[in-house]
Every structure is written in C-alpha cells, then in structure tokens.
Design a protein around this motif. Structure first.
Motif, PDB file in Angstrom:
ATOM      1  N   TRP A   1      -8.135  -1.060  -3.300  1.00  0.00           N
ATOM      2  CA  TRP A   1      -7.757  -2.400  -2.859  1.00  0.00           C
ATOM      3  C   TRP A   1      -8.225  -3.429  -3.890  1.00  0.00           C
ATOM      4  O   TRP A   1      -9.343  -3.359  -4.395  1.00  0.00           O
ATOM      5  CB  TRP A   1      -8.385  -2.730  -1.503  1.00  0.00           C
ATOM      6  CG  TRP A   1      -7.902  -1.871  -0.384  1.00  0.00           C
ATOM      7  CD1 TRP A   1      -8.607  -0.918   0.282  1.00  0.00           C
ATOM      8  CD2 TRP A   1      -6.590  -1.873   0.175  1.00  0.00           C
ATOM      9  NE1 TRP A   1      -7.829  -0.315   1.235  1.00  0.00           N
ATOM     10  CE2 TRP A   1      -6.579  -0.884   1.189  1.00  0.00           C
ATOM     11  CE3 TRP A   1      -5.426  -2.598  -0.085  1.00  0.00           C
ATOM     12  CZ2 TRP A   1      -5.449  -0.617   1.952  1.00  0.00           C
ATOM     13  CZ3 TRP A   1      -4.298  -2.326   0.674  1.00  0.00           C
ATOM     14  CH2 TRP A   1      -4.318  -1.362   1.675  1.00  0.00           C
TER      15      TRP A   1
ATOM     16  N   GLN B   1       0.857  -1.180   0.000  1.00  0.00           N
ATOM     17  CA  GLN B   1       0.000   0.000   0.000  1.00  0.00           C
ATOM     18  C   GLN B   1       0.894   1.231   0.000  1.00  0.00           C
ATOM     19  O   GLN B   1       2.064   1.177   0.392  1.00  0.00           O
ATOM     20  CB  GLN B   1      -0.933   0.030   1.210  1.00  0.00           C
ATOM     21  CG  GLN B   1      -0.228   0.110   2.552  1.00  0.00           C
ATOM     22  CD  GLN B   1      -1.222   0.174   3.694  1.00  0.00           C
ATOM     23  OE1 GLN B   1      -2.395  -0.106   3.525  1.00  0.00           O
ATOM     24  NE2 GLN B   1      -0.755   0.550   4.860  1.00  0.00           N
TER      25      GLN B   1
ATOM     26  N   ARG C   1      -8.138   4.559  -1.469  1.00  0.00           N
ATOM     27  CA  ARG C   1      -7.458   3.270  -1.589  1.00  0.00           C
ATOM     28  C   ARG C   1      -8.139   2.397  -2.645  1.00  0.00           C
ATOM     29  O   ARG C   1      -9.355   2.206  -2.606  1.00  0.00           O
ATOM     30  CB  ARG C   1      -7.484   2.544  -0.247  1.00  0.00           C
ATOM     31  CG  ARG C   1      -6.750   3.282   0.870  1.00  0.00           C
ATOM     32  CD  ARG C   1      -5.260   3.150   0.688  1.00  0.00           C
ATOM     33  NE  ARG C   1      -4.531   3.828   1.746  1.00  0.00           N
ATOM     34  CZ  ARG C   1      -3.213   3.804   1.867  1.00  0.00           C
ATOM     35  NH1 ARG C   1      -2.495   3.143   0.985  1.00  0.00           N
ATOM     36  NH2 ARG C   1      -2.626   4.438   2.850  1.00  0.00           N
TER      37      ARG C   1
ATOM     38  N   ARG D   1      -4.331  -9.707  -1.302  1.00  0.00           N
ATOM     39  CA  ARG D   1      -4.833  -8.323  -1.246  1.00  0.00           C
ATOM     40  C   ARG D   1      -3.658  -7.350  -1.274  1.00  0.00           C
ATOM     41  O   ARG D   1      -2.662  -7.526  -0.589  1.00  0.00           O
ATOM     42  CB  ARG D   1      -5.650  -8.105   0.013  1.00  0.00           C
ATOM     43  CG  ARG D   1      -6.055  -6.644   0.246  1.00  0.00           C
ATOM     44  CD  ARG D   1      -6.859  -6.501   1.516  1.00  0.00           C
ATOM     45  NE  ARG D   1      -8.176  -7.119   1.360  1.00  0.00           N
ATOM     46  CZ  ARG D   1      -8.985  -7.393   2.384  1.00  0.00           C
ATOM     47  NH1 ARG D   1      -8.593  -7.141   3.622  1.00  0.00           N
ATOM     48  NH2 ARG D   1     -10.172  -7.927   2.158  1.00  0.00           N
ATOM     49  N   TYR D   2      -3.816  -6.305  -2.078  1.00  0.00           N
ATOM     50  CA  TYR D   2      -2.838  -5.213  -2.102  1.00  0.00           C
ATOM     51  C   TYR D   2      -3.515  -3.991  -2.711  1.00  0.00           C
ATOM     52  O   TYR D   2      -4.613  -4.082  -3.282  1.00  0.00           O
ATOM     53  CB  TYR D   2      -1.582  -5.591  -2.889  1.00  0.00           C
ATOM     54  CG  TYR D   2      -1.825  -6.052  -4.302  1.00  0.00           C
ATOM     55  CD1 TYR D   2      -1.874  -5.154  -5.374  1.00  0.00           C
ATOM     56  CD2 TYR D   2      -1.999  -7.409  -4.585  1.00  0.00           C
ATOM     57  CE1 TYR D   2      -2.090  -5.585  -6.663  1.00  0.00           C
ATOM     58  CE2 TYR D   2      -2.210  -7.847  -5.887  1.00  0.00           C
ATOM     59  CZ  TYR D   2      -2.263  -6.942  -6.914  1.00  0.00           C
ATOM     60  OH  TYR D   2      -2.489  -7.375  -8.202  1.00  0.00           O
ATOM     61  N   GLU D   3      -2.852  -2.856  -2.591  1.00  0.00           N
ATOM     62  CA  GLU D   3      -3.384  -1.626  -3.185  1.00  0.00           C
ATOM     63  C   GLU D   3      -2.905  -1.546  -4.630  1.00  0.00           C
ATOM     64  O   GLU D   3      -1.710  -1.474  -4.905  1.00  0.00           O
ATOM     65  CB  GLU D   3      -2.923  -0.395  -2.403  1.00  0.00           C
ATOM     66  CG  GLU D   3      -3.531   0.891  -2.947  1.00  0.00           C
ATOM     67  CD  GLU D   3      -3.141   2.118  -2.145  1.00  0.00           C
ATOM     68  OE1 GLU D   3      -3.561   3.224  -2.530  1.00  0.00           O
ATOM     69  OE2 GLU D   3      -2.421   1.969  -1.139  1.00  0.00           O
TER      70      GLU D   3
END
Length: 285
Positions: free
Chosen positions: A162, A76, A160, A123-125
């Motif tokens: 995501w 992120q 964000r 999961r990541y940005e």
C-alpha cells in the motif's frame, strides 16, 4: 548676366532655416518615440505570452501528477475473502493538515479547517506497472522511493504494497510525501493554492452500472475519515492558483480565485486559476 548667375547659385547653396531644422527634429523625435512605443508594447506582449504559457505548463504538469495518482485511488489486485475489506481510497483536509500528523497514516490526519490550501492523501496498491520501479524492481511512491509490502497475518496471503501519497501546497509549490521516511519534496513550483471538491454518488450503489456523481462537497463538509460519505466519492475536482515566474505589471492586477471571487494580487505577478475534474475508476462501486 554674371551677377544674376552668382545670385542664383548662392540661393541654391544656402542651408535650411532654424524653424525648418526644429520642425525636422521634432518629427524625428515623434517617429522615434512611436517606434520605441511599438517595440516596448511588442516586448511586453511577448513577456505576457511567455508568462501565460509558463503558468499553463505549470498547471498542466501539476494536474497531470494529481490525475495520475487519483486515477489509481483504491486500486488493488483483485481480492478474495481472505484478503479483508477494501481500505479507504482517499481523504482530504480543508485548509491543510497539521504538521505533526501530515506524515501519519490517513486515519490519524488532523485537519486545520482554515482558509489555506487543502491537502490530499491518496491510497492504492503499488506494483511494478502503476509506478516507476527501482533498479531492484520494487514499487515506488510519488517521490520514487521504494515501498515495503505490508505484513500479512498468514504466510499464504497476498502481500499488499500500500502506498499513501500525500499532496499539499507549501512555500509556493505542490509538494508530495510518500509513506517512507524523509520530508515532502516540491514537484511543481509557482503554485499558491489548492482547493478540493469531492464528487459523491447519489447513494451507496445498490444497482448495477456505474454510480453517477450527484453533487460536490468541500472536505470540511465530508466529515472525518470514518464518515460513510468518503466511500461514496466518485470524482475529485481540484482548483490550482498559479503565479507567473516573474513580475510583469506596473501595479497589482485582479484575478478570480478558486471560489470565483475577485481578488487583488498581492504582487505585480500574473495570477490565474486552473480547474480539473478526475473520475475515480477504482473505487468500490
């Protein structure tokens, strides 16, 4: 003298005898059979070599896709206190995830806990640098679909984007589904199984320096999403079972599965396992 000359010419002009002809035919058949055997053996060797190359390429491509997304797990934009805590970077289900929750958020996944292929969510940005952007310059998921930013509580907060990419093995292929609409899509064919091991740090890092992997656990032994052990994952080891594109053997052969057990192949295809370990550079220290 003339009679002797005629007899000499008659002996010179007579053909081979029947035994000589049979011996010649037999030798010819033996030579032909040997040549055909060499040709067949060479063709079978080439077919096997092509099949192994195809299996290696499929495994390499699948591992490359998984490694790319795992290396981004937890990424992120550098956060400040107003942006909240860091979310979980990944979660895995032993035996896969139930059909009614595979499209749900990570916290709602229901694991099957069977002996089937495992499932993984990363999961990541997403941004314009770690994904392939759309023509409108929007970040994308694993299928190239654009991802909308998450709503924020304050107008000044950093928006964000995501992305939760879900990976599973179904119908002989590695499939992925992003957070958007639409079903999972195949990315690499000829994959029959995916087994995941999670590498944990010795303890929640309290000292400076990178946390080292102390041991590996199966997804079942990791516990549910909220378990603190998921925050200690520093590496992911994935084993893929690959099958050749076409049948190659006259009878089923044996192979070593991801658990190291000898199995008899269900078909006359070739079967091989390929394992890769990926470190997670973006998880919380």
């Amino acid at each position: 003298m003339r009679t002797a000359s005629i007899l000499h010419r008659a002996r010179r002009q007579q053909g081979v005898t029947l035994p000589e002809l049979m011996i010649g035919l037999a030798l010819g058949l033996l030579i032909s059979a040997a040549a055909l055997g060499l040709l067949w053996g060479s063709e079978r060797t080439q077919r096997t070599a092509r099949a192994l190359a195809q299996m290696s390429e499929d495994a390499s491509l699948a591992h490359q896709i998984l490694r790319h997304h795992l290396s981004l797990a937890g990424w992120q934009v550098p956060a400040d206190e107003s942006l909240g805590s860091r979310p979980m970077a990944l979660f895995a289900c032993q035996g896969g995830v139930s059909a009614d929750t595979e499209a749900a958020p990570m916290s709602e996944w229901h694991c099957l806990d069977t002996s089937g292929p495992d499932a993984l969510i990363v999961r990541y940005e997403a941004d314009l640098h770690n994904t392939l952007p759309t023509v409108d310059h929007e970040p994308t998921d694993c299928l190239g679909h654009h991802v909308d930013p998450a709503p924020t509580d304050t107008p000044s907060a950093h928006p964000r984007t995501w992305v939760d990419n879900r990976f599973a093995v179904k119908a002989g292929a590695l499939r992925c589904k992003g957070p958007g609409l639409g079903p999972a899509q195949p990315m690499v064919d000829n994959i029959l199984d995916m087994q995941i091991q999670l590498g944990l740090s010795a303890a929640p890092a309290a000292s400076s320096g990178p946390a080292r992997v102390a041991h590996y656990l199966s997804p079942h032994d990791m516990g549910p999403v909220g378990d603190a052990r998921w925050q200690r994952v520093r590496a992911v080891r994935i084993c893929l079972l690959i099958r050749s594109l076409t049948p190659l053997t006259e009878a089923p052969t044996t192979y070593q599965d991801c658990e190291g057990h000898t199995q008899t192949a269900p078909t006359t295809h070739l079967y091989r396992t390929y394992t890769q370990t990926t470190l997670l550079p973006n998880v919380a220290p």
